[in-house]
Design a protein around this motif. Sequence first.
Motif, PDB file in Angstrom:
ATOM      1  N   PHE A   1       5.918   6.331 -12.845  1.00  0.00           N
ATOM      2  CA  PHE A   1       5.343   5.352 -11.921  1.00  0.00           C
ATOM      3  C   PHE A   1       6.364   4.281 -11.531  1.00  0.00           C
ATOM      4  O   PHE A   1       6.421   3.860 -10.377  1.00  0.00           O
ATOM      5  N   LEU A   2       7.177   3.863 -12.480  1.00  0.00           N
ATOM      6  CA  LEU A   2       8.126   2.784 -12.207  1.00  0.00           C
ATOM      7  C   LEU A   2       9.283   3.232 -11.327  1.00  0.00           C
ATOM      8  O   LEU A   2       9.853   2.424 -10.588  1.00  0.00           O
ATOM      9  N   ALA A   3       9.669   4.508 -11.418  1.00  0.00           N
ATOM     10  CA  ALA A   3      10.834   4.978 -10.651  1.00  0.00           C
ATOM     11  C   ALA A   3      10.671   4.739  -9.149  1.00  0.00           C
ATOM     12  O   ALA A   3      11.529   4.096  -8.534  1.00  0.00           O
ATOM     13  N   PRO A   4       9.600   5.217  -8.488  1.00  0.00           N
ATOM     14  CA  PRO A   4       9.437   4.908  -7.064  1.00  0.00           C
ATOM     15  C   PRO A   4       9.040   3.460  -6.798  1.00  0.00           C
ATOM     16  O   PRO A   4       9.333   2.936  -5.723  1.00  0.00           O
TER      17      PRO A   4
ATOM     18  N   ILE B   1       1.715  11.474 -10.647  1.00  0.00           N
ATOM     19  CA  ILE B   1       0.876  12.635 -10.984  1.00  0.00           C
ATOM     20  C   ILE B   1       1.670  13.936 -10.867  1.00  0.00           C
ATOM     21  O   ILE B   1       1.669  14.776 -11.783  1.00  0.00           O
ATOM     22  N   ILE B   2       2.370  14.111  -9.734  1.00  0.00           N
ATOM     23  CA  ILE B   2       3.127  15.358  -9.523  1.00  0.00           C
ATOM     24  C   ILE B   2       4.272  15.482 -10.526  1.00  0.00           C
ATOM     25  O   ILE B   2       4.496  16.552 -11.107  1.00  0.00           O
ATOM     26  N   SER B   3       4.994  14.387 -10.739  1.00  0.00           N
ATOM     27  CA  SER B   3       6.135  14.420 -11.664  1.00  0.00           C
ATOM     28  C   SER B   3       5.681  14.754 -13.073  1.00  0.00           C
ATOM     29  O   SER B   3       6.317  15.557 -13.775  1.00  0.00           O
ATOM     30  N   LEU B   4       4.584  14.141 -13.491  1.00  0.00           N
ATOM     31  CA  LEU B   4       4.104  14.380 -14.854  1.00  0.00           C
ATOM     32  C   LEU B   4       3.675  15.833 -15.040  1.00  0.00           C
ATOM     33  O   LEU B   4       3.962  16.447 -16.083  1.00  0.00           O
ATOM     34  N   PHE B   5       3.002  16.390 -14.033  1.00  0.00           N
ATOM     35  CA  PHE B   5       2.571  17.791 -14.128  1.00  0.00           C
ATOM     36  C   PHE B   5       3.778  18.729 -14.196  1.00  0.00           C
ATOM     37  O   PHE B   5       3.840  19.630 -15.052  1.00  0.00           O
ATOM     38  N   LEU B   6       4.758  18.527 -13.308  1.00  0.00           N
ATOM     39  CA  LEU B   6       5.950  19.382 -13.322  1.00  0.00           C
ATOM     40  C   LEU B   6       6.720  19.245 -14.626  1.00  0.00           C
ATOM     41  O   LEU B   6       7.178  20.241 -15.203  1.00  0.00           O
TER      42      LEU B   6
ATOM     43  N   ALA C   1       0.832  -1.209   0.000  1.00  0.00           N
ATOM     44  CA  ALA C   1       0.000   0.000   0.000  1.00  0.00           C
ATOM     45  C   ALA C   1       0.864   1.256   0.000  1.00  0.00           C
ATOM     46  O   ALA C   1       0.558   2.232  -0.710  1.00  0.00           O
ATOM     47  N   ASN C   2       1.941   1.255   0.804  1.00  0.00           N
ATOM     48  CA  ASN C   2       2.861   2.404   0.806  1.00  0.00           C
ATOM     49  C   ASN C   2       3.439   2.664  -0.586  1.00  0.00           C
ATOM     50  O   ASN C   2       3.469   3.804  -1.068  1.00  0.00           O
ATOM     51  N   THR C   3       3.894   1.593  -1.212  1.00  0.00           N
ATOM     52  CA  THR C   3       4.515   1.734  -2.535  1.00  0.00           C
ATOM     53  C   THR C   3       3.513   2.242  -3.567  1.00  0.00           C
ATOM     54  O   THR C   3       3.828   3.114  -4.384  1.00  0.00           O
ATOM     55  N   PHE C   4       2.300   1.695  -3.531  1.00  0.00           N
ATOM     56  CA  PHE C   4       1.283   2.102  -4.509  1.00  0.00           C
ATOM     57  C   PHE C   4       0.907   3.567  -4.311  1.00  0.00           C
ATOM     58  O   PHE C   4       0.777   4.321  -5.286  1.00  0.00           O
ATOM     59  N   PHE C   5       0.769   3.990  -3.061  1.00  0.00           N
ATOM     60  CA  PHE C   5       0.420   5.388  -2.785  1.00  0.00           C
ATOM     61  C   PHE C   5       1.542   6.331  -3.225  1.00  0.00           C
ATOM     62  O   PHE C   5       1.292   7.352  -3.884  1.00  0.00           O
ATOM     63  N   ILE C   6       2.773   5.991  -2.882  1.00  0.00           N
ATOM     64  CA  ILE C   6       3.914   6.834  -3.267  1.00  0.00           C
ATOM     65  C   ILE C   6       4.054   6.893  -4.788  1.00  0.00           C
ATOM     66  O   ILE C   6       4.281   7.965  -5.366  1.00  0.00           O
ATOM     67  N   ALA C   7       3.905   5.760  -5.450  1.00  0.00           N
ATOM     68  CA  ALA C   7       4.069   5.720  -6.907  1.00  0.00           C
ATOM     69  C   ALA C   7       2.981   6.534  -7.607  1.00  0.00           C
ATOM     70  O   ALA C   7       3.272   7.270  -8.563  1.00  0.00           O
ATOM     71  N   CYS C   8       1.737   6.424  -7.146  1.00  0.00           N
ATOM     72  CA  CYS C   8       0.646   7.179  -7.790  1.00  0.00           C
ATOM     73  C   CYS C   8       0.831   8.686  -7.591  1.00  0.00           C
ATOM     74  O   CYS C   8       0.704   9.468  -8.553  1.00  0.00           O
ATOM     75  N   CYS C   9       1.124   9.098  -6.345  1.00  0.00           N
ATOM     76  CA  CYS C   9       1.312  10.532  -6.079  1.00  0.00           C
ATOM     77  C   CYS C   9       2.517  11.078  -6.844  1.00  0.00           C
ATOM     78  O   CYS C   9       2.444  12.167  -7.444  1.00  0.00           O
ATOM     79  N   SER C  10       3.616  10.333  -6.835  1.00  0.00           N
ATOM     80  CA  SER C  10       4.812  10.793  -7.540  1.00  0.00           C
ATOM     81  C   SER C  10       4.571  10.868  -9.038  1.00  0.00           C
ATOM     82  O   SER C  10       5.062  11.793  -9.707  1.00  0.00           O
TER      83      SER C  10
END
Length: 307
Positions: free
Chosen positions: A232-235, A109-114, A98-107
């Motif tokens: 998504f794959l990076a984290p 979205i934010i990474s793609l926007f930036l 769950a930690n990994t999935f949450f971190i990967a999804c948030c990262s």
Amino acid sequence: MTKATSVSAQSQAVQSSGHVSFWHDQHKRRILADAVTYVFLTVMAIIWLTPIVWVFMESFNKDTSPYQATFFPREYTLNNFKQLFAERDVMNFPRMFANTFFIACCSCIISLFLLLCVAFCMSRLRFRGRRTFMNINLILGMFPGIMSVVAIYFILKSFGLTSGRFVILALILVYSAGAGAGFYVMKGYMDTIPKSLDEAAYLDGCTRWQVFFKIVLPLCKPMIVYQAISSFLAPWLDFVMVKAIARTQDNYTVALGLWQMLQKEYINQWYARFAAGAVCVSIPIAILFIIMQRFYQESVASGSVKG
């Protein structure tokens, strides 16, 4: 006798005798080249697939010990998966997942926007210091990322982000903060979009944000898909930063959790469950590739029709 006459005479001699050497028979040479290619690809496929098949079959192994007489298991069971998710007293794999999935999804979205914002600014806007910024970013990108692990850890520690639930926030910041620096590929793709489209939109009254969202982004779908998968794959696969920042199992990701299962104090009981965890970790990645591949193909096909 000229050279053409000599070749013609040889051809007539070959046709009259009915025998063609191997190196002069294009059909036979093509068959040999295809056979060699298929044998090479088959060998490479076996080498590539063998570890994957072994991990998949080991996840169902009834014998959970790490030292076995045969390469593939003899008896199979689902207990490894059940124990992996049910027994949480030693290692809480569902929490790690769950930690990994949450971190990967948030990262992601934010990474793609930036990344999209920085790429659009570098591609469409002209301002003082733009070229200097791009050159500095290019030079900094040549250094390996592991050089900054220690500095990032102390920065996060000074802000109190290396303990408790703040570790999850720290990992999201780490994976997202540097996303804008990887704008070169996206910028190059945006440069191929004609600026006359932007100018036509401006004449129709569109703002810069509307040009960004309604003109440029729809045309960048194939590259957005690629960047989304990478973000998504990076984290999801990273081990170094999690190992440096996370101190307790409550904040572990699956990469660190799987590594922990192979330590000498756990390997005798968690060896088969490690394989089961590896199979579970690969499922979201496979689903992501299947979904994104469909969008990628649709975008490429629609772009080719419009072109």
